[in-house]
Design a protein around this motif. Structure first.
Motif, PDB file in Angstrom:
ATOM      1  N   LYS A 131     103.234  37.264  60.700  1.00  0.00           N
ATOM      2  CA  LYS A 131     104.036  37.608  61.869  1.00  0.00           C
ATOM      3  C   LYS A 131     105.421  38.076  61.465  1.00  0.00           C
ATOM      4  CE  LYS A 131     102.053  35.236  65.838  1.00  0.00           C
ATOM      5  NZ  LYS A 131     102.207  34.124  66.798  1.00  0.00           N
ATOM      6  N   ILE A 132     105.983  37.417  60.453  1.00  0.00           N
ATOM      7  CA  ILE A 132     107.295  37.842  59.969  1.00  0.00           C
ATOM      8  C   ILE A 132     107.217  39.254  59.423  1.00  0.00           C
ATOM      9  CG2 ILE A 132     109.064  37.412  58.238  1.00  0.00           C
ATOM     10  CD1 ILE A 132     108.529  34.441  58.551  1.00  0.00           C
ATOM     11  N   THR A 133     106.234  39.492  58.576  1.00  0.00           N
ATOM     12  CA  THR A 133     106.080  40.821  57.997  1.00  0.00           C
ATOM     13  C   THR A 133     105.868  41.865  59.087  1.00  0.00           C
ATOM     14  OG1 THR A 133     104.981  39.722  56.153  1.00  0.00           O
ATOM     15  CG2 THR A 133     104.867  42.117  56.227  1.00  0.00           C
ATOM     16  N   ALA A 134     105.031  41.549  60.058  1.00  0.00           N
ATOM     17  CA  ALA A 134     104.782  42.482  61.159  1.00  0.00           C
ATOM     18  C   ALA A 134     106.069  42.753  61.929  1.00  0.00           C
ATOM     19  CB  ALA A 134     103.706  41.924  62.083  1.00  0.00           C
ATOM     20  N   GLY A 135     106.869  41.700  62.139  1.00  0.00           N
ATOM     21  CA  GLY A 135     108.137  41.862  62.838  1.00  0.00           C
ATOM     22  C   GLY A 135     109.060  42.799  62.091  1.00  0.00           C
ATOM     23  N   ILE A 136     109.103  42.649  60.787  1.00  0.00           N
ATOM     24  CA  ILE A 136     109.941  43.525  59.975  1.00  0.00           C
ATOM     25  C   ILE A 136     109.505  44.976  60.115  1.00  0.00           C
ATOM     26  CG2 ILE A 136     110.542  44.133  57.604  1.00  0.00           C
ATOM     27  CD1 ILE A 136     110.392  41.143  56.923  1.00  0.00           C
ATOM     28  N   PHE A 137     108.215  45.204  59.978  1.00  0.00           N
ATOM     29  CA  PHE A 137     107.747  46.589  60.057  1.00  0.00           C
ATOM     30  C   PHE A 137     107.909  47.154  61.467  1.00  0.00           C
ATOM     31  CE2 PHE A 137     105.858  45.644  55.943  1.00  0.00           C
ATOM     32  CZ  PHE A 137     106.042  46.835  55.280  1.00  0.00           C
ATOM     33  N   GLN A 138     107.796  46.317  62.466  1.00  0.00           N
ATOM     34  CA  GLN A 138     108.021  46.790  63.835  1.00  0.00           C
ATOM     35  C   GLN A 138     109.465  47.218  64.005  1.00  0.00           C
ATOM     36  OE1 GLN A 138     105.668  47.317  66.225  1.00  0.00           O
ATOM     37  NE2 GLN A 138     107.399  48.401  67.147  1.00  0.00           N
ATOM     38  N   CYS A 139     110.370  46.440  63.447  1.00  0.00           N
ATOM     39  CA  CYS A 139     111.785  46.780  63.520  1.00  0.00           C
ATOM     40  C   CYS A 139     112.042  48.102  62.816  1.00  0.00           C
ATOM     41  CB  CYS A 139     112.625  45.673  62.894  1.00  0.00           C
ATOM     42  SG  CYS A 139     114.364  46.077  62.732  1.00  0.00           S
ATOM     43  N   LEU A 140     111.413  48.294  61.689  1.00  0.00           N
ATOM     44  CA  LEU A 140     111.583  49.547  60.959  1.00  0.00           C
ATOM     45  C   LEU A 140     111.037  50.708  61.775  1.00  0.00           C
ATOM     46  CD1 LEU A 140     110.554  48.262  57.414  1.00  0.00           C
ATOM     47  CD2 LEU A 140     112.843  48.900  58.167  1.00  0.00           C
ATOM     48  N   LYS A 141     109.919  50.461  62.456  1.00  0.00           N
ATOM     49  CA  LYS A 141     109.333  51.521  63.280  1.00  0.00           C
ATOM     50  C   LYS A 141     110.252  51.864  64.455  1.00  0.00           C
ATOM     51  CE  LYS A 141     104.921  52.994  65.184  1.00  0.00           C
ATOM     52  NZ  LYS A 141     103.497  52.645  65.357  1.00  0.00           N
ATOM     53  N   ASP A 142     110.853  50.836  65.057  1.00  0.00           N
ATOM     54  CA  ASP A 142     111.767  51.071  66.169  1.00  0.00           C
ATOM     55  C   ASP A 142     112.975  51.888  65.731  1.00  0.00           C
ATOM     56  OD1 ASP A 142     110.095  49.612  67.769  1.00  0.00           O
ATOM     57  OD2 ASP A 142     111.220  47.745  67.587  1.00  0.00           O
ATOM     58  N   ASN A 143     113.317  51.774  64.463  1.00  0.00           N
ATOM     59  CA  ASN A 143     114.461  52.504  63.931  1.00  0.00           C
ATOM     60  C   ASN A 143     114.017  53.666  63.041  1.00  0.00           C
ATOM     61  OD1 ASN A 143     117.132  50.900  64.578  1.00  0.00           O
ATOM     62  ND2 ASN A 143     115.529  49.408  64.209  1.00  0.00           N
ATOM     63  N   ALA A 144     112.939  54.303  63.461  1.00  0.00           N
ATOM     64  CA  ALA A 144     112.331  55.332  62.607  1.00  0.00           C
ATOM     65  C   ALA A 144     113.329  56.401  62.185  1.00  0.00           C
ATOM     66  CB  ALA A 144     111.151  55.973  63.329  1.00  0.00           C
ATOM     67  N   GLU A 145     114.169  56.842  63.115  1.00  0.00           N
ATOM     68  CA  GLU A 145     115.111  57.912  62.783  1.00  0.00           C
ATOM     69  C   GLU A 145     116.059  57.498  61.663  1.00  0.00           C
ATOM     70  OE1 GLU A 145     117.478  59.649  65.752  1.00  0.00           O
ATOM     71  OE2 GLU A 145     116.029  61.229  66.149  1.00  0.00           O
ATOM     72  N   VAL A 146     116.627  56.326  61.825  1.00  0.00           N
ATOM     73  CA  VAL A 146     117.563  55.863  60.803  1.00  0.00           C
ATOM     74  C   VAL A 146     116.815  55.586  59.501  1.00  0.00           C
ATOM     75  CG1 VAL A 146     119.460  54.315  60.352  1.00  0.00           C
ATOM     76  CG2 VAL A 146     118.799  54.770  62.686  1.00  0.00           C
ATOM     77  N   CYS A 147     115.592  55.131  59.623  1.00  0.00           N
ATOM     78  CA  CYS A 147     114.812  54.892  58.413  1.00  0.00           C
ATOM     79  C   CYS A 147     114.596  56.184  57.637  1.00  0.00           C
ATOM     80  CB  CYS A 147     113.458  54.274  58.768  1.00  0.00           C
ATOM     81  SG  CYS A 147     113.545  52.511  59.097  1.00  0.00           S
ATOM     82  N   THR A 148     114.240  57.217  58.370  1.00  0.00           N
ATOM     83  CA  THR A 148     114.066  58.515  57.714  1.00  0.00           C
ATOM     84  C   THR A 148     115.357  58.916  57.018  1.00  0.00           C
ATOM     85  OG1 THR A 148     112.564  59.131  59.487  1.00  0.00           O
ATOM     86  CG2 THR A 148     113.392  60.908  58.085  1.00  0.00           C
ATOM     87  N   MET A 149     116.444  58.689  57.735  1.00  0.00           N
ATOM     88  CA  MET A 149     117.752  59.086  57.231  1.00  0.00           C
ATOM     89  C   MET A 149     118.123  58.318  55.959  1.00  0.00           C
ATOM     90  SD  MET A 149     121.181  58.936  59.500  1.00  0.00           S
ATOM     91  CE  MET A 149     122.251  57.815  58.620  1.00  0.00           C
ATOM     92  N   THR A 150     117.816  57.027  55.967  1.00  0.00           N
ATOM     93  CA  THR A 150     118.321  56.202  54.879  1.00  0.00           C
ATOM     94  C   THR A 150     117.280  55.931  53.795  1.00  0.00           C
ATOM     95  OG1 THR A 150     117.709  54.212  56.104  1.00  0.00           O
ATOM     96  CG2 THR A 150     119.949  55.003  56.368  1.00  0.00           C
ATOM     97  N   LEU A 151     116.015  56.012  54.177  1.00  0.00           N
ATOM     98  CA  LEU A 151     114.986  55.655  53.201  1.00  0.00           C
ATOM     99  C   LEU A 151     114.041  56.809  52.895  1.00  0.00           C
ATOM    100  CD1 LEU A 151     114.238  52.136  54.698  1.00  0.00           C
ATOM    101  CD2 LEU A 151     115.606  52.651  52.694  1.00  0.00           C
ATOM    102  N   GLY A 152     114.170  57.907  53.641  1.00  0.00           N
ATOM    103  CA  GLY A 152     113.308  59.063  53.406  1.00  0.00           C
ATOM    104  C   GLY A 152     113.669  59.777  52.108  1.00  0.00           C
ATOM    105  N   PRO A 153     113.097  60.952  51.902  1.00  0.00           N
ATOM    106  CA  PRO A 153     113.299  61.680  50.629  1.00  0.00           C
ATOM    107  C   PRO A 153     114.763  61.942  50.318  1.00  0.00           C
ATOM    108  CG  PRO A 153     112.162  63.030  52.286  1.00  0.00           C
ATOM    109  CD  PRO A 153     112.150  61.634  52.787  1.00  0.00           C
ATOM    110  N   TYR A 154     115.591  62.158  51.351  1.00  0.00           N
ATOM    111  CA  TYR A 154     117.009  62.401  51.088  1.00  0.00           C
ATOM    112  C   TYR A 154     117.840  61.181  51.454  1.00  0.00           C
ATOM    113  CZ  TYR A 154     115.136  67.075  50.846  1.00  0.00           C
ATOM    114  OH  TYR A 154     114.374  68.169  50.516  1.00  0.00           O
TER     115      TYR A 154
END
Lengths: 205, 205
Positions: free
Chosen positions: B89-112
DNA sequence: AAGGATAAACAACAGGGTGTTCATTTTTAG
DNA sequence: CTAAAAATGAACACCCTGTTGTTTATCCTT
């Protein structure tokens, strides 16, 4: 690029050393040609006689590291002596190669490294590894295999970064064993969990 | 930073959207203030009225993502309902949070993306996780624990990058199960290996 | 609705890095 | 020793930067 003149080779060596030096401190994009030339002790015009820009320079260095890497790996991946190449030996060979190229590793995979290069490294092994997995885990879905590879390849690079940050004091075999252990057993690598404890034989010091 | 004026907020919104847009195409270091202002449709001077430079802008956006992240995580990590917070559940919560912040994730963790930010993310969980491991794996050495964490945290980010590159089509739970599976069992996650095969019950589609 | 305050737009500026060119000096190779 | 190759130093136009001062538009209060 200029010829193979004695001076040319020295100049290029100076340029490369300067870049390696500077990439310890800041990302490539914060490094100016002017700055690099001051560190290298060469004229700015001379730089442009050899390279188009800093990116071309880094690309050349990365390319050579890549060649070294593939060359060091090829004997490990050849089909001829399948009895010799245990998974652990292959992994150890990879980490040894990385250790031999510590400088370039710092440059490309350290804190100011090149994400794109790490991605390239990962891609090199991808098909081969996924195909290999597929042969052993016939019931796993393609998606599972791809995600597994995405995880462990990134994990290995994370491990390498940790290793680098500690000055690579551990031996390549040791790190390889850790990587191997985690990839094979996950947390099982850490030994028996509390509550299910038994007379433990584990592999730490 | 300027006040909370209606215009100010719109201007900052435009600036942020422009940066998000540009970071899809190239690393921050290759983006000029001039360029961003053209994309945002604002005057270059106006940018400097709000931010010192592009790095300050990114830092602000990353900081907000970090807050969201920690806030989304805090209920999962609280001591109060330890029965509710299974590792999955913790792991799922983390990934859900990352999904909710997809734009920022792309920005900060994507190829650039920003390597330093990924490192920061990893560091946030480090102590907590290593301490937690230490309680369960009392026989493992500190070094093993640290290396295990280095591997799996980097692995999770690698998994996230793969997920992002596929447009996050899978659900957060699905990815969390994969991450969990690998972290717990390593290759065991892929099912029975060939040769040791049995009537397989696995978890793929 | 009027007027003072706030913020954005605009223009101009010096400063610094870029990439190129040229004449000159130094070094290498035949 | 001589001719080719490479490094140097200086100069250049160009572009981005970060700042400043002025003007215009928008806001909030009264």
């Amino acid at each position: 690029m200029r010829g193979t003149d004695h001076r040319s080779r020295i100049t290029r060596l100076l340029i490369r050393r300067a870049l390696t030096e500077l990439l310890r401190q800041k990302p490539l994009q914060s490094i100016t040609v002017k700055e690099l030339c001051e560190v290298a002790g060469i004229n700015r015009g001379t730089f442009y006689a050899h390279y188009i820009d800093l990116y071309a320079l880094r690309e050349e260095m990365e390319g050579e590291m890549l060649q070294d890497f593939q060359q060091a790996l090829s004997p490990l991946l050849e089909e001829e002596q399948p009895d010799e190449r245990t998974p652990l030996k292959i992994t150890a060979g990879i980490f040894q190669c990385l250790k031999d190229n510590a400088e370039v590793c710092t440059m490309t995979l350290g804190p100011y490294g090149d994400k794109a290069f790490a991605a390239k490294l990962i891609n090199i092994g991808r098909e081969k590894c996924v195909d290999s997995y597929r042969r052993y885990f016939t019931n796993a879905s393609r998606k599972q295999l791809e995600y597994y590879y995405a995880f462990v390849s990134a994990g290995c690079i994370g491990l390498l970064e940790k290793w680098l940050s500690e000055g690579m004091t551990s031996s390549a075999e040791e790190v390889a064993e850790i990587a191997q252990g985690i990839m094979m057993s996950g947390v099982g690598f850490l030994g028996q969990a509390k509550g299910a404890e038994r007379s433990g034989d584990r592999e730490d010091a």
